[in-house]
Design a protein around this motif. Structure first.
Motif, mmCIF file in Angstrom:
data_model
loop_
_atom_site.group_PDB
_atom_site.id
_atom_site.type_symbol
_atom_site.label_atom_id
_atom_site.label_comp_id
_atom_site.label_asym_id
_atom_site.label_seq_id
_atom_site.Cartn_x
_atom_site.Cartn_y
_atom_site.Cartn_z
ATOM 1 N N TRP A 63 11.964 -9.054 10.844
ATOM 2 C CA TRP A 63 11.834 -9.677 9.489
ATOM 3 C C TRP A 63 11.705 -9.327 8.131
ATOM 4 C CZ3 TRP A 63 15.019 -14.206 8.732
ATOM 5 C CH2 TRP A 63 14.938 -14.831 10.194
ATOM 6 N N THR A 64 12.685 -9.489 7.474
ATOM 7 C CA THR A 64 12.544 -8.281 5.773
ATOM 8 C C THR A 64 13.508 -8.717 4.589
ATOM 9 O OG1 THR A 64 12.445 -5.649 5.168
ATOM 10 C CG2 THR A 64 14.482 -7.006 6.401
ATOM 11 N N ASN A 65 13.654 -7.817 4.005
ATOM 12 C CA ASN A 65 13.744 -8.381 2.400
ATOM 13 C C ASN A 65 15.680 -8.627 2.856
ATOM 14 O OD1 ASN A 65 13.228 -4.714 2.626
ATOM 15 N ND2 ASN A 65 15.240 -5.620 2.535
ATOM 16 N N SER A 66 16.322 -9.419 1.513
ATOM 17 C CA SER A 66 17.559 -9.312 1.876
ATOM 18 C C SER A 66 18.133 -8.571 2.297
ATOM 19 C CB SER A 66 18.496 -9.963 0.277
ATOM 20 O OG SER A 66 17.059 -10.969 -0.020
ATOM 21 N N TYR A 105 7.111 4.258 0.142
ATOM 22 C CA TYR A 105 6.080 3.674 1.949
ATOM 23 C C TYR A 105 6.627 5.114 2.367
ATOM 24 C CZ TYR A 105 9.696 2.496 4.046
ATOM 25 O OH TYR A 105 11.532 1.804 4.697
ATOM 26 N N ARG A 106 5.699 4.765 3.508
ATOM 27 C CA ARG A 106 6.088 5.977 5.033
ATOM 28 C C ARG A 106 5.949 4.466 6.175
ATOM 29 N NH1 ARG A 106 3.633 8.834 9.138
ATOM 30 N NH2 ARG A 106 4.622 10.497 9.253
ATOM 31 N N ALA A 107 6.141 4.443 6.833
ATOM 32 C CA ALA A 107 5.631 3.826 8.025
ATOM 33 C C ALA A 107 5.952 4.434 9.609
ATOM 34 C CB ALA A 107 6.299 1.982 7.878
ATOM 35 N N THR A 159 4.834 -10.031 12.022
ATOM 36 C CA THR A 159 6.885 -10.404 12.644
ATOM 37 C C THR A 159 7.789 -9.927 11.029
ATOM 38 O OG1 THR A 159 6.660 -12.419 11.120
ATOM 39 C CG2 THR A 159 6.431 -12.097 13.812
ATOM 40 N N PHE A 160 7.244 -9.029 10.331
ATOM 41 C CA PHE A 160 7.420 -8.453 8.459
ATOM 42 C C PHE A 160 7.588 -6.746 8.882
ATOM 43 C CE2 PHE A 160 7.137 -12.961 7.861
ATOM 44 C CZ PHE A 160 8.436 -12.878 7.159
ATOM 45 N N SER A 161 9.196 -6.344 8.628
ATOM 46 C CA SER A 161 8.881 -4.990 8.142
ATOM 47 C C SER A 161 7.286 -4.131 7.141
ATOM 48 C CB SER A 161 9.737 -4.600 7.513
ATOM 49 O OG SER A 161 10.811 -4.666 6.162
ATOM 50 N N PRO A 162 7.278 -3.580 7.434
ATOM 51 C CA PRO A 162 5.582 -2.589 6.981
ATOM 52 C C PRO A 162 6.150 -2.543 4.845
ATOM 53 C CG PRO A 162 6.628 -1.383 8.367
ATOM 54 C CD PRO A 162 7.437 -2.028 8.525
ATOM 55 N N TRP A 163 7.217 -2.572 4.609
ATOM 56 C CA TRP A 163 7.960 -2.467 3.710
ATOM 57 C C TRP A 163 8.145 -3.831 2.917
ATOM 58 C CZ3 TRP A 163 11.056 -0.777 7.356
ATOM 59 C CH2 TRP A 163 12.368 -1.618 7.895
ATOM 60 N N SER A 164 8.349 -4.520 3.423
ATOM 61 C CA SER A 164 8.453 -5.994 2.676
ATOM 62 C C SER A 164 6.840 -6.755 2.677
ATOM 63 C CB SER A 164 9.281 -7.089 4.085
ATOM 64 O OG SER A 164 9.299 -7.504 5.327
ATOM 65 N N ARG A 165 6.586 -5.870 4.331
ATOM 66 C CA ARG A 165 4.898 -6.695 3.079
ATOM 67 C C ARG A 165 4.170 -5.984 2.560
ATOM 68 N NH1 ARG A 165 3.959 -5.555 8.893
ATOM 69 N NH2 ARG A 165 3.155 -4.044 8.662
ATOM 70 N N THR A 166 3.890 -4.602 2.215
ATOM 71 C CA THR A 166 4.011 -4.246 1.181
ATOM 72 C C THR A 166 4.585 -4.910 -0.165
ATOM 73 O OG1 THR A 166 2.859 -2.043 2.258
ATOM 74 C CG2 THR A 166 3.579 -1.841 -0.049
ATOM 75 N N GLN A 167 5.629 -5.077 -0.519
ATOM 76 C CA GLN A 167 6.165 -4.937 -1.589
ATOM 77 C C GLN A 167 6.314 -6.668 -2.017
ATOM 78 O OE1 GLN A 167 10.382 -4.471 -0.254
ATOM 79 N NE2 GLN A 167 10.883 -2.701 -0.420
#
Length: 196
Positions: A63-66, A105-107, A159-167
């Motif tokens: 799962w992630t942003n829109s 970010y880097r993931a 269950t969420f993308s690493p960028w969406s967790r940080t954002q």
């Protein structure tokens, strides 16, 4: 034949240093490049989140942003948001506003690295009922509230993308998107002729 999609490579200061085909960029040694993330709300302040298709090369099934993607050569972030929103979801947006303009970010996931200068935006959906996901991009979607998203990211981070967790963590700490949503209330939109 479809044109080759190019991404913009950048240096540590975010300055363009070259171009590369998107299909060749995401590897174990992904070069730093431009991207964007956008969180889209409806007029009731519900937030659209999406789950990445299972066969995506980077971070499948999360799962992630829109909507997120890569601006092409000479393309603004806003134009890229419009293009990718239409391609992935048949989504049209307005009131695009930057909230984390310097996000980077880097993931890594399963040997594939994301390495991006990735400004974050908020926007409003023009017609939420018209959204139709492209299954090669989006496996699922859900309308939720900002608080419900924060709870889900905290309770099920894997269950969420690493960028969406940080954002989401950064936006929550800064009072975003609540400041934006207060500013963009339905009466304000009606005054601008955005709603009936």
């Amino acid at each position: 034949m479809s044109p080759v999609e190019m991404v913009v490579l950048v240096d540590e200061e975010g300055r363009e240093v070259g171009l590369a085909p998107k299909a060749t960029v995401h590897t174990s040694t992904t070069p730093l490049h431009r991207a964007f993330s956008c969180y889209v709300f409806d007029t009731d302040d519900r937030l659209l989140i999406t789950r990445r298709a299972a066969d995506k090369r980077t971070f499948p099934g999360l799962w992630t942003n829109s909507v997120c993607g890569h601006p092409g050569p000479g393309e603004t972030d806003r134009d890229a948001i419009t293009r990718r929103g239409a391609a992935e979801l048949r989504l049209q947006v307005h009131d695009v506003a930057p909230v984390l303009p310097r996000f980077r970010y880097r993931a890594e996931h399963q040997g594939v690295v994301e390495n991006e200068v990735c400004p974050v935006y908020l926007a409003r959906a023009v017609d939420p009922a018209a959204i139709t996901p492209d299954p090669t991009e989006v496996a699922d979607l859900r309308w939720t509230t900002w608080d419900e998203l924060l709870d889900a990211v905290r309770s099920r981070p894997g269950t969420f993308s690493p960028w969406s967790r940080t954002q989401t963590r950064l936006m929550a700490a800064d009072g975003q998107p609540s400041r934006y949503l207060v500013r963009r209330t339905a009466p304000a939109l009606a005054e601008e002729g955005r709603t009936t």
